[in-house]
Design a protein around this motif. Structure first.
Motif, mmCIF file in Angstrom:
data_model
loop_
_atom_site.group_PDB
_atom_site.id
_atom_site.type_symbol
_atom_site.label_atom_id
_atom_site.label_comp_id
_atom_site.label_asym_id
_atom_site.label_seq_id
_atom_site.Cartn_x
_atom_site.Cartn_y
_atom_site.Cartn_z
ATOM 1 N N UNK B 253 -0.164 6.341 2.932
ATOM 2 C CA UNK B 253 0.258 7.510 2.159
ATOM 3 C C UNK B 253 1.510 7.240 1.332
ATOM 4 N N UNK B 254 2.197 6.136 1.620
ATOM 5 C CA UNK B 254 3.434 5.814 0.904
ATOM 6 C C UNK B 254 3.236 4.724 -0.138
ATOM 7 N N UNK B 255 1.968 4.309 -0.316
ATOM 8 C CA UNK B 255 1.672 3.319 -1.355
ATOM 9 C C UNK B 255 1.781 1.880 -0.889
ATOM 10 N N UNK B 256 1.882 1.672 0.418
ATOM 11 C CA UNK B 256 1.913 0.302 0.935
ATOM 12 C C UNK B 256 0.479 -0.228 1.021
ATOM 13 N N UNK B 257 0.302 -1.474 0.613
ATOM 14 C CA UNK B 257 -1.037 -2.096 0.646
ATOM 15 C C UNK B 257 -1.123 -3.056 1.828
ATOM 16 N N UNK B 258 -2.280 -3.045 2.490
ATOM 17 C CA UNK B 258 -2.525 -3.900 3.651
ATOM 18 C C UNK B 258 -3.813 -4.692 3.418
ATOM 19 N N UNK B 259 -3.935 -5.854 4.063
ATOM 20 C CA UNK B 259 -5.145 -6.660 3.840
ATOM 21 C C UNK B 259 -6.388 -6.130 4.550
ATOM 22 N N UNK B 260 -6.220 -5.197 5.469
ATOM 23 C CA UNK B 260 -7.360 -4.492 6.066
ATOM 24 C C UNK B 260 -6.814 -3.246 6.755
ATOM 25 N N UNK B 261 -7.728 -2.415 7.270
ATOM 26 C CA UNK B 261 -7.294 -1.123 7.805
ATOM 27 C C UNK B 261 -6.586 -1.237 9.148
ATOM 28 N N UNK B 262 -6.716 -2.365 9.827
ATOM 29 C CA UNK B 262 -6.097 -2.511 11.150
ATOM 30 C C UNK B 262 -4.664 -3.020 11.077
ATOM 31 N N UNK B 263 -4.393 -3.849 10.082
ATOM 32 C CA UNK B 263 -3.088 -4.514 10.006
ATOM 33 C C UNK B 263 -1.997 -3.522 9.616
#
Lengths: 91, 343
Positions: B253-263
């Motif tokens: 929700x804060x615009x942070x990107x992750x390489x998958x939904x778990x990380x």
């Protein structure tokens, strides 16, 4: 009677690496089109098109005989209609 | 000219092209509940992306080739503009599913989702009647969710009932399974409980299933769901580093990107950068991509390796803070499958 062909609005699709990848949302079935199929698909992106309009654009874009293009197009349209990826309506 | 493909074939191909075909959107951190097991439990409220951020990002996701979105949270329906975001996703021809606790959802919302081509509605239900209400801490929640699910099915909306199996609600699993089958939803129970590596609030782990209950679940799972149980599911991963960041991503929700939904380790942010910039050029993302197929030594020396299904590096990271280190709790589950109760 002339028919108009349009992309089924209930689909998710993207052009990736010069190929259209299509997801039928309700069945989660995936399809892909080769570059020629992709060219044909994109002709229908904005507005519905008749077979003749699509054929004309193929002949303008590719060096192909009219009969070959016509037969291949008919085959693709039949497949796309059968799989409900495009919709057919009266022009 | 036209080829029908199964999802795995397509994902393999798009993975080789590094196309972010699958996106997981944690739309908001807000939630009415404080479920003990929730790994997204967060005190970070505020400073969330605006409607205009999301509209821009949906367009950017589409441009990069993303086709399928999962909206979750927090509780995604608590985002003040969730309907506008869904309408835009539908307009941009995304396939999408929504994961909700159902409590804030109305019949009108279910109708809205049906009209906007929602692929699947996932409703969390963690027990029958008071068990569920107690689990989520909200009286009346079970009855509301039950009626909502029944209405969604009537509308033709594909509905999945998600249940987190714990010792305290395990006895209700068969009841939920039967009701789910009777009304025509998919039942999706899971006993993968994730410890929080960066928190002291892990008392809920004491309520995890016992080895005997895990085996009971494995025995009943196919009857409950019509699908193979966890220990029988096909898994070709590992013990090698997975494909995170190759064909999927997550955004919070804060615009942070992750390489998958778990990380939980961000690889970039999209408040000041474009999604394309992060997806293609994030140094950390590319470091993780380069680790694909790297051998996980700790698991390759394990005697249970052949039976283990916990080969998700995201799950490892979420549980222990390290990509190379599984949680002992997940090893405990494999041990339960094998009858090694003193593991």
């Amino acid at each position: 009677m002339t028919s108009l062909y349009s992309i089924n609005p209930d689909l998710a699709w993207r052009v990736i690496d010069n190929e259209v990848v299509i997801l039928k949302i309700k069945t989660t079935t995936y399809y892909s089109l080769d570059p020629i199929g992709t060219f044909i698909w994109k002709r229908m992106e904005k507005t519905p098109k008749t077979r003749e309009e699509i054929l004309k654009s193929i002949l303008e874009e590719f060096e192909v005989e009219n009969t070959t293009a016509s037969n291949d197009l008919d085959e693709l349209i039949a497949d796309l209609v059968r799989e409900e990826l495009i919709l057919e309506s009266a022009a | 000219m036209i080829q029908e493909k199964n999802l795995d074939t397509l994902l393999d191909r798009l993975e080789s092209l590094c196309v972010p075909i699958l996106g997981h959107i944690y739309l908001t951190d807000r939630c009415q509940f404080s479920c003990p097991h929730c790994y997204r439990a967060s005190k970070l409220i505020g400073d969330e992306l605006t409607l205009y951020d999301w509209l821009r990002l949906l367009e950017e996701f589409k441009t990069e080739g993303c086709m399928d979105l999962t909206f979750s949270g927090g509780e995604p329906l608590l985002h003040p503009d969730w309907r506008k975001i869904i309408m835009e996703a539908n307009k941009l021809k995304f396939s999408y599913e929504i994961m909700t606790n159902g409590f804030a959802m109305t019949e009108a919302d279910a109708e809205f989702l049906t009209q906007n081509n929602c692929r699947e509605l996932h409703i969390s239900m963690h027990g029958w009647g008071e068990t569920h209400d107690k689990f989520v801490g909200a009286a009346g929640s079970f009855t509301h969710c039950k009626l909502l699910a029944e209405y969604a099915v009537k509308l033709g909306l594909k509905t999945v009932i998600k249940m987190s199996l714990m010792h305290s609600n395990f006895h209700d699993a068969s009841l939920l399974a039967k009701w789910s089958r009777d009304i025509g939803t998919i039942f999706g129970p899971s006993y993968y409980i994730i410890p929080r590596f960066n928190s002291n609030e892990n008392e809920f782990l004491e309520d995890r299933l016992t080895p005997k209950e895990i085996r009971q679940c494995e025995h009943d799972y196919s009857e409950w769901t019509g699908r193979p149980s966890f220990s029988n599911c096909h898994d070709e991963n590992g013990p090698y580093f997975c494909n995170m960041g190759w064909n999927r991503f997550a955004i919070d929700a804060h615009g942070q990107i992750y390489p998958c939904s778990q990380v939980k380790e961000p690889v970039g942010e999209v408040k000041t950068k474009s999604f394309r910039e992060v997806w293609r050029y994030s140094e950390r993302m590319n470091e993780l991509r380069r680790r694909k197929n790297e051998k996980i030594d700790l698991c390759s020396n394990c005697e249970m390796e052949a039976s283990c299904k916990f080969r998700c590096m995201g799950l490892f990271h979420l549980s222990t803070g390290k990509y190379e280190e599984p949680s002992p709790l997940h090893c405990e589950i494999t041990a339960a499958w094998l009858g090694l109760d003193n593991f």
